[in-house]
Design an enzyme around this catalytic site. Structure first.
Site, mmCIF file in Angstrom:
data_model
loop_
_atom_site.group_PDB
_atom_site.id
_atom_site.type_symbol
_atom_site.label_atom_id
_atom_site.label_comp_id
_atom_site.label_asym_id
_atom_site.label_seq_id
_atom_site.Cartn_x
_atom_site.Cartn_y
_atom_site.Cartn_z
ATOM 1 C CB SER A 173 -12.338 8.502 4.389
ATOM 2 O OG SER A 173 -11.321 9.654 5.662
ATOM 3 C CE1 TYR A 185 -11.149 11.103 -0.288
ATOM 4 C CE2 TYR A 185 -10.299 11.480 2.427
ATOM 5 C CZ TYR A 185 -10.239 10.879 1.461
ATOM 6 O OH TYR A 185 -10.411 9.273 1.298
ATOM 7 C CE LYS A 189 -13.656 8.663 0.806
ATOM 8 N NZ LYS A 189 -13.736 7.891 -0.102
HETATM 9 N N1 LIG Z 1 -5.453 4.498 1.132
HETATM 10 C C1 LIG Z 1 -5.734 5.036 2.557
HETATM 11 O O1 LIG Z 1 -5.098 4.709 3.413
HETATM 12 C C2 LIG Z 1 -7.640 5.486 2.305
HETATM 13 C C3 LIG Z 1 -8.350 6.352 3.697
HETATM 14 C C4 LIG Z 1 -8.918 6.845 3.834
HETATM 15 C C5 LIG Z 1 -10.308 6.098 2.157
HETATM 16 N N2 LIG Z 1 -9.600 5.956 0.948
HETATM 17 C C6 LIG Z 1 -10.201 6.043 -0.331
HETATM 18 O O2 LIG Z 1 -10.452 4.320 -0.698
HETATM 19 C C7 LIG Z 1 -10.358 4.725 -1.923
HETATM 20 C C8 LIG Z 1 -9.554 4.447 -3.037
HETATM 21 O O3 LIG Z 1 -7.706 4.784 -2.702
HETATM 22 P P1 LIG Z 1 -6.719 4.055 -2.956
HETATM 23 O O4 LIG Z 1 -5.495 4.454 -1.874
HETATM 24 O O5 LIG Z 1 -6.532 2.448 -3.473
HETATM 25 O O6 LIG Z 1 -6.595 5.752 -4.295
HETATM 26 P P2 LIG Z 1 -5.755 5.127 -5.770
HETATM 27 O O7 LIG Z 1 -5.511 6.757 -5.590
HETATM 28 O O8 LIG Z 1 -4.517 4.555 -5.233
HETATM 29 O O9 LIG Z 1 -7.251 4.174 -6.254
HETATM 30 C C9 LIG Z 1 -8.171 5.119 -6.093
HETATM 31 C C10 LIG Z 1 -8.483 5.126 -8.300
HETATM 32 O O10 LIG Z 1 -9.951 5.560 -8.902
HETATM 33 C C11 LIG Z 1 -9.581 6.001 -9.758
HETATM 34 N N3 LIG Z 1 -10.347 7.146 -10.287
HETATM 35 C C12 LIG Z 1 -10.528 7.918 -10.143
HETATM 36 N N4 LIG Z 1 -11.389 8.966 -9.976
HETATM 37 C C13 LIG Z 1 -12.337 8.377 -10.774
HETATM 38 C C14 LIG Z 1 -13.329 8.265 -12.284
HETATM 39 N N5 LIG Z 1 -14.203 9.288 -12.075
HETATM 40 N N6 LIG Z 1 -14.150 6.888 -12.269
HETATM 41 C C15 LIG Z 1 -13.911 5.810 -12.199
HETATM 42 N N7 LIG Z 1 -12.263 6.097 -11.398
HETATM 43 C C16 LIG Z 1 -11.880 7.157 -10.675
HETATM 44 C C17 LIG Z 1 -7.819 6.310 -10.306
HETATM 45 O O11 LIG Z 1 -7.403 6.324 -11.720
HETATM 46 C C18 LIG Z 1 -7.422 5.192 -9.258
HETATM 47 O O12 LIG Z 1 -7.153 4.361 -9.996
HETATM 48 C C19 LIG Z 1 -10.773 6.252 -2.205
HETATM 49 O O13 LIG Z 1 -12.205 6.240 -2.194
HETATM 50 C C20 LIG Z 1 -9.972 6.780 -1.225
HETATM 51 O O14 LIG Z 1 -10.817 8.234 -0.759
HETATM 52 C C21 LIG Z 1 -8.355 5.599 0.869
#
Ligand SMILES: NC(=O)c1ccc[n+]([C@@H]2O[C@H](COP(=O)([O-])OP(=O)(O)OC[C@H]3O[C@@H](n4cnc5c(N)ncnc54)[C@H](O)[C@@H]3O)[C@@H](O)[C@H]2O)c1
Length: 324
Positions: A173, A185, A189
């Site tokens: 991130s 977090y 990251k």
């Molecule tokens: N959305 C953003 O703007 C953003 C920004 C920076 C980083 N990220 C990163 O991108 C990734 C996806 O984020 P997102 O926004 O799609 O989140 P989200 O919450 O929509 O999806 C995350 C998924 O991970 C699954 N999960 C959680 N813990 C788990 C585990 N222990 N084992 C298996 N599955 C598990 C959850 O059930 C969920 O379906 C994450 O790593 C997040 O930190 C997202």
């Protein structure tokens, strides 16, 4: 039929770019995606299938804070892929366990006989100021993101080393730079970037690459970021970059050890960490000689996020949240 349903999930920009053709960027490849039941992971899993890959869809099906696991979340995405002519299998394990990481890799081998790429997207959030953060808020966040990338990379790396090919992709991130209220977090990251770079170095001689993606996309997770995100995209905007990094084209370019931001229409590469300025002691440093020479010499590298603290506090006070 498979094409049209998947294209429906793409943004207008992607539809225009992709036309109506089925991609074949990943034809014949087997890819495992963690956290693939929702958000960005789901978009990545669908895009991989769309480009010809067989997909292991992992999701523990938890709430955003990591509780209440439900196995149907991963199965739902498998059904979407299979119903449209693709091939996928669900693994509802917790990636923060060694057994979970191993099962994801073993499932790829048992079902499809090989593993060409893993994409570690799974993540949770437990937001708290550092001075109030509990062990229960620190440990599961680091375990899901950082250890959850390690468990899958560890099991996959053993297979890819023997295969002499493969790609590992971690999800970081922009706030690996630091975060006001998400030290857990941000630390995880940052750790993922170091893990990815270590994998890039350690597996280079086996023909295995490792890269990191820092997405910005509208999901339930970003909906809870306590500030307005200036550059915001959709999960489907992130997927093409992941597909490219998994492809032979990226391998031919020897892309490894990189961190890419993907935010809507923007792709950016992050600098490698490097020493900026140095000075050498005449003999040995003393606190006094450092106090005398450091401010006008080696100095500091200003922290960009410090300059944004006021702006972020104002956005938080207005309760700005990106629309999910
Ligand atoms: N959305 C953003 O703007 C953003 C920004 C920076 C980083 N990220 C990163 O991108 C990734 C996806 O984020 P997102 O926004 O799609 O989140 P989200 O919450 O929509 O999806 C995350 C998924 O991970 C699954 N999960 C959680 N813990 C788990 C585990 N222990 N084992 C298996 N599955 C598990 C959850 O059930 C969920 O379906 C994450 O790593 C997040 O930190 C997202």
């Amino acid at each position: 039929m498979f094409v049209s349903r998947v294209l429906k999930n793409l943004t207008v920009r992607q539809k225009l770019r992709e036309g109506a053709d089925v991609g074949n960027f990943l034809a014949g490849k087997v890819v495992a995606v963690t956290g693939a039941g929702r958000g960005i992971g789901r978009a990545v899993a669908l895009a991989c299938a769309h480009e010809g890959a067989k997909v292991v869809v992992n999701d523990y099906g938890v709430s955003m804070e990591g509780g209440e696991p439900r196995s149907g979340i991963a199965e739902g995405v498998v059904k979407e892929i299979v119903a449209e002519g693709g091939s996928a299998v669900a693994v509802a394990d917790d990636v923060s366990t060694m057994a979970g990481g191993q099962r994801i890799v073993d499932t790829a081998l048992a079902e499809y006989g090989r593993l060409d790429g893993v994409v570690c997207v799974a993540g949770i959030l437990r937001e708290r100021m550092l001075f109030n953060m509990s062990e229960e808020e620190w440990d599961p966040v680091v375990a899901t993101h950082l250890k959850g990338t390690f468990t899958v990379f560890r099991a996959a790396a053993a297979v890819m080393r023997k295969q002499k090919s493969g790609t590992l992709i971690g999800f970081t991130s922009g706030n690996h730079q630091g975060s006001v209220a998400q030290a857990n977090y941000a630390s995880a990251k940052g750790g993922i970037i170091s893990l990815v770079r270590s994998a890039a170095l350690g597996l280079n001689k086996y023909g295995v690459t490792a890269n990191c993606v820092a997405p910005v996309a509208r999901t339930r997770m970003s909906a809870n970021v306590p500030m307005e995100l200036a550059e915001m995209g959709e999960p489907e905007d992130v997927a093409p970059m992941v597909v490219y990094l998994l492809s032979d084209q990226a391998k031919e370019q020897e892309i490894t050890g990189q961190v890419y931001t993907v935010a809507g229409p923007k792709i950016a590469v992050w600098a490698q960490p490097r020493e900026l300025r140095s000075a050498y002691a005449d003999g040995a440093w003393t606190p006094e000689s450092i106090a005398e020479s450091l401010p006008g010499g080696v100095g500091q590298d200003p922290m960009p996020m410090l300059g944004k603290l006021k702006e972020m506090a104002e956005a938080a006070a207005r309760k700005d949240r990106p629309n999910a």
